[in-house]
Design a protein around this motif. Structure first.
Motif, PDB file in Angstrom:
ATOM      1  N   LEU A  11     -33.763  56.326 -11.607  1.00 28.86           N
ATOM      2  CA  LEU A  11     -34.285  57.407 -12.434  1.00 28.86           C
ATOM      3  C   LEU A  11     -35.804  57.460 -12.414  1.00 28.86           C
ATOM      4  CD1 LEU A  11     -31.986  56.943 -15.554  1.00 28.86           C
ATOM      5  CD2 LEU A  11     -31.602  58.366 -13.549  1.00 28.86           C
ATOM      6  N   ILE A  12     -36.438  56.475 -11.723  1.00 23.50           N
ATOM      7  CA  ILE A  12     -37.891  56.390 -11.715  1.00 23.50           C
ATOM      8  C   ILE A  12     -38.447  57.161 -10.519  1.00 23.50           C
ATOM      9  CG2 ILE A  12     -39.863  54.826 -11.648  1.00 23.50           C
ATOM     10  CD1 ILE A  12     -38.042  52.678 -12.806  1.00 23.50           C
ATOM     11  N   LYS A  13     -39.286  58.098 -10.779  1.00 26.31           N
ATOM     12  CA  LYS A  13     -39.891  58.901  -9.720  1.00 26.31           C
ATOM     13  C   LYS A  13     -40.772  58.025  -8.851  1.00 26.31           C
ATOM     14  CE  LYS A  13     -42.559  63.141  -8.944  1.00 26.31           C
ATOM     15  NZ  LYS A  13     -43.272  64.270  -9.605  1.00 26.31           N
ATOM     16  N   GLY A  14     -40.639  58.188  -7.520  1.00 22.42           N
ATOM     17  CA  GLY A  14     -41.472  57.439  -6.594  1.00 22.42           C
ATOM     18  C   GLY A  14     -40.932  56.091  -6.196  1.00 22.42           C
ATOM     19  N   LYS A  15     -39.729  55.759  -6.657  1.00 27.44           N
ATOM     20  CA  LYS A  15     -39.151  54.463  -6.288  1.00 27.44           C
ATOM     21  C   LYS A  15     -38.849  54.416  -4.798  1.00 27.44           C
ATOM     22  CE  LYS A  15     -34.904  51.846  -6.562  1.00 27.44           C
ATOM     23  NZ  LYS A  15     -34.537  52.101  -5.175  1.00 27.44           N
ATOM     24  N   CYS A  16     -39.109  53.267  -4.169  1.00 26.85           N
ATOM     25  CA  CYS A  16     -38.792  53.101  -2.751  1.00 26.85           C
ATOM     26  C   CYS A  16     -37.279  53.109  -2.547  1.00 26.85           C
ATOM     27  CB  CYS A  16     -39.375  51.788  -2.228  1.00 26.85           C
ATOM     28  SG  CYS A  16     -41.160  51.747  -2.207  1.00 26.85           S
ATOM     29  N   LYS A  27     -34.857  60.293   2.230  1.00 23.08           N
ATOM     30  CA  LYS A  27     -35.495  61.503   2.754  1.00 23.08           C
ATOM     31  C   LYS A  27     -36.440  62.132   1.733  1.00 23.08           C
ATOM     32  CE  LYS A  27     -31.379  62.373   5.575  1.00 23.08           C
ATOM     33  NZ  LYS A  27     -30.251  63.307   5.858  1.00 23.08           N
ATOM     34  N   ILE A  28     -36.459  61.546   0.532  1.00 24.26           N
ATOM     35  CA  ILE A  28     -37.336  62.034  -0.524  1.00 24.26           C
ATOM     36  C   ILE A  28     -38.549  61.107  -0.620  1.00 24.26           C
ATOM     37  CG2 ILE A  28     -37.475  62.598  -2.988  1.00 24.26           C
ATOM     38  CD1 ILE A  28     -34.415  62.820  -2.970  1.00 24.26           C
ATOM     39  N   LYS A  29     -39.696  61.672  -0.873  1.00 31.39           N
ATOM     40  CA  LYS A  29     -40.898  60.853  -0.942  1.00 31.39           C
ATOM     41  C   LYS A  29     -40.763  59.797  -2.029  1.00 31.39           C
ATOM     42  CE  LYS A  29     -44.288  64.178   0.820  1.00 31.39           C
ATOM     43  NZ  LYS A  29     -45.575  64.864   0.539  1.00 31.39           N
ATOM     44  N   PRO A  30     -41.199  58.577  -1.741  1.00 33.02           N
ATOM     45  CA  PRO A  30     -41.699  58.092  -0.448  1.00 33.02           C
ATOM     46  C   PRO A  30     -40.548  57.927   0.544  1.00 33.02           C
ATOM     47  CG  PRO A  30     -41.570  56.292  -2.012  1.00 33.02           C
ATOM     48  CD  PRO A  30     -41.218  57.527  -2.771  1.00 33.02           C
TER      49      PRO A  30
END
Length: 644
Positions: A11-16, A27-30
């Protein structure tokens, strides 16, 4: 990784992302993935470094647990030492006619607990399963010796209006709960009402490699002998055909079926006190039915003490030959090889003088007999039938079924109780006259285990025998599995989840295939808790092809969360010459409903879930950790799904 799982970082945006073809979040950043599962992974060039780090961290974690808990609790937890995980397990007929037998069990239990509590030979767990008719259980399982003694003390004998009792249901429940390599003692004076469970019980015996001893009173043979001694008529008796069922199960497990009168039972129960000691090892186990003259050999090494021979059978003689060539016959009470002997009913126990080297025992009888040579030693072995893993990491997976007959087979063997012991020979010894051996090729593994490769798995019953040497010793050691095994031309597999929800139907799809000609096979599904179960009764198999079926079962709403049930699915040829099984352990979990007021949209919040997982003993070391972790991760995943 554990912290990341618990706090649900998806749920955390930007998680690897983990990475890989199935990970769509990569496929989603990062973009990309960070997994190092294999050399071909997204960051595979760091696989070796990551694996070494994970191994070191795991070792440190286990060492910290060992230091905090102590050696004995730690060994009991991981189950890597057979002595440390030994259980004292009783399955007892509580029908009204068993009052004298129950009194004996109370005395024996009290004696064992008082003499072993607080010592290294104290059983790690105590198990009791009462049975009667029409019920069986509940199962009592505790490590508290005082509590167990109190439970046994309050056993009472009641009911049992007809002759037959639910003995195999009680035994099945005990096998489903007992630790790997346990020893069970079943007391009864009645035939089994649930004879249809014979194959399911044998399946659990093979999977758990547990020895089962039957203490049978009031059989036709003992009553016939009692009438001749006391001139008293006996109105109740287990027929010879009914007693044979108990003998077959004892033989399959490497145990004894001891037939005595109720007056003789206290003497026969001395076997329990001996088996309850830690580090009991089997040097030889064999049976012959029908009886026949045959010779058996076994090796005694420096680590073995308290050398004994158990024999069950009637009208037999034997000759014992020591490593020095000295002999003593069964009719000779003054010889030097047997320091003490005792005969009660059909049971003979011999205490031997310790001499290092190869012993020989020649048996002469036209009646069936069973023999087992045991001692006490820290050195023993564990093994599993295995197959190459189809996962990404290679290695081997333990089989949940019988190995396939007539083709190459593999075993993974490990030595317990010595860091310097090496394996020099592993053989599959056929359980028939002559004890024909199939030698395996022993290949040492980096993990300290030994991979044993066998060219052809036998279709007849066999035992596993291991020979080796402890560094610095002048003699080889010999150990044998008491359990009899057999391979099968039928293959059986199942694919299902492992978590049941009470009140809901649970489906287990399975597949059966045959390496032989076209044939019909019977299907039977049973479980250790007596839950309602449905399955097909007959399936047609075309040679070289497979057929599918489904077993459904349901746990009552009252079933406690955190308990488990063992499901056994059996496939058997119509003529009874071949059969196979698969044993599944299912965990029962009640869904948790958690309500909370959110100041904003709950799905946008970061949630913290703390989960305490309590695990019962699993069927084998190799599955214990993986199943426990899977259950924990499944609970976390369920929580994540609900919270989202």
């Amino acid at each position: 990784c554990a912290q990341a799982l618990i706090t649900f970082p998806c749920l955390i945006k930007g998680k690897c992302s983990h990475g890989g073809a199935l990970d769509q979040t990569s496929k989603i950043k990062p973009t990309g993935g960070i997994n190092k599962d294999s050399f071909k992974s997204s960051h595979g060039h760091l696989h070796t470094q990551a694996a070494n780090l994970a191994t070191a961290a795991t070792s440190q974690l286990l060492e910290n647990i060992r230091l905090a808990a102590g050696n004995r609790p730690f060994l009991q937890m991981v189950g890597i030492s057979k002595g440390s995980s030994r259980a004292l397990c009783f399955v007892i007929d509580t029908s009204k006619s068993m009052s004298d037998d129950i009194a004996v069990v109370k005395t024996v239990t009290s004696s064992i607990i008082n003499s072993h509590v607080g010592t290294e030979s104290e059983p790690s767990v105590y198990i009791l399963v009462p049975f009667n008719d029409p019920g069986f259980g509940p199962l009592i399982r505790t490590s508290d010796a005082t509590l167990f003694k109190d439970v046994v003390t309050h056993l009472t004998a009641t009911g049992g209006g007809d002759i037959e009792e639910m003995s195999l249901s009680g035994l099945q429940l005990a096998l489903a709960s007992a630790p790997f390599n346990s020893e069970i003692f079943l007391f009864t004076d009645a035939p089994a009402k649930d004879k249809q469970l014979k194959n399911a019980v044998i399946a659990l015996i093979e999977r758990t490699q547990t020895v089962v001893n039957f203490m049978v009173t009031d059989s036709v043979v003992t009553n016939r002998r009692k009438r001749s001694n006391n001139n008293q008529p006996q109105t109740r008796a287990i027929s010879e055909s009914d007693a044979q069922l108990y003998k077959d199960l004892a033989q399959a497990s490497g145990g004894q079926a001891i037939e005595v009168t109720k007056d003789e039972l206290p003497v026969a129960t001395t076997i329990i006190a001996q088996a309850a000691s830690s580090s009991v090892v089997t040097l030889l186990q064999a049976s012959r039915s029908p009886g026949q003259t045959d010779s058996f050999t076994f090796l005694v090494d420096e680590t073995v003490t308290n050398l004994r021979i158990y024999i069950t059978g009637r009208s037999l003689t034997f000759t014992l030959t020591s490593p020095t060539g000295a002999t003593q016959q069964s009719t000779d009470s003054t010889g030097s090889l047997i320091t003490s002997s005792k005969t009660v009913g059909n049971f003979i126990t011999l205490q031997l003088q310790k001499q290092l080297g190869q012993w020989k025992l020649q048996m002469v009888s036209n009646n069936p007999y069973n023999l087992r040579v045991i001692g006490q030693s820290a050195v023993d072995f564990l093994f599993h039938f295995v197959e190459p893993s189809e996962g990404p990491f290679g290695g081997f997976d333990a089989l949940d079924t019988r190995p396939r007959a007539g083709v190459k087979g593999r075993l993974l063997v490990s030595i317990t109780g010595s860091d310097s012991a090496t394996v020099t020979e592993v053989a599959l010894v056929k359980s028939s006259k002559g004890s024909e051996e199939i030698m395996g090729v022993v290949v040492p593994q980096d993990s300290g285990n030994y991979l044993v490769q066998v060219d052809v798995m036998p279709a007849v019953e066999f035992v596993v025998r291991v020979k080796g040497r402890v560094q610095g010793s002048s003699n080889d050691f010999q150990r044998q599995s008491p359990t009899n095994f057999r391979a099968s031309n039928l293959t059986l597999s199942a694919n299902s989840g492992t978590i049941m929800i009470p009140g809901s139907l649970f489906s287990v799809p399975f597949t059966v295939a045959s390496g032989g000609p076209d044939q019909n096979v019977t299907i039977q599904a049973t479980n250790s808790k007596g839950f309602d179960t449905t399955s097909p009764t007959l399936l047609f198999l075309q040679s070289g092809n497979s057929t599918n079926g489904t077993v459904t079962l349901s746990a009552p709403l009252s079933t406690s969360s955190g308990s488990d049930v063992v499901l056994t699915i059996e496939a058997e040829a119509l003529d009874g010459t071949d059969s196979n099984y698969i044993v599944l352990r299912l965990s029962i979990v009640n869904p948790l409903n958690v309500e909370s007021s959110c100041t904003k949209n709950c799905s946008l919040s970061i949630w913290l879930m703390l989960v305490l997982c309590l695990f019962s003993t699993r069927i084998s070391v190799s599955t214990r950790v993986s199943q426990s972790l899977l259950l924990c991760l499944s609970i976390v995943a369920l929580g994540q799904l609900i919270l989202k």
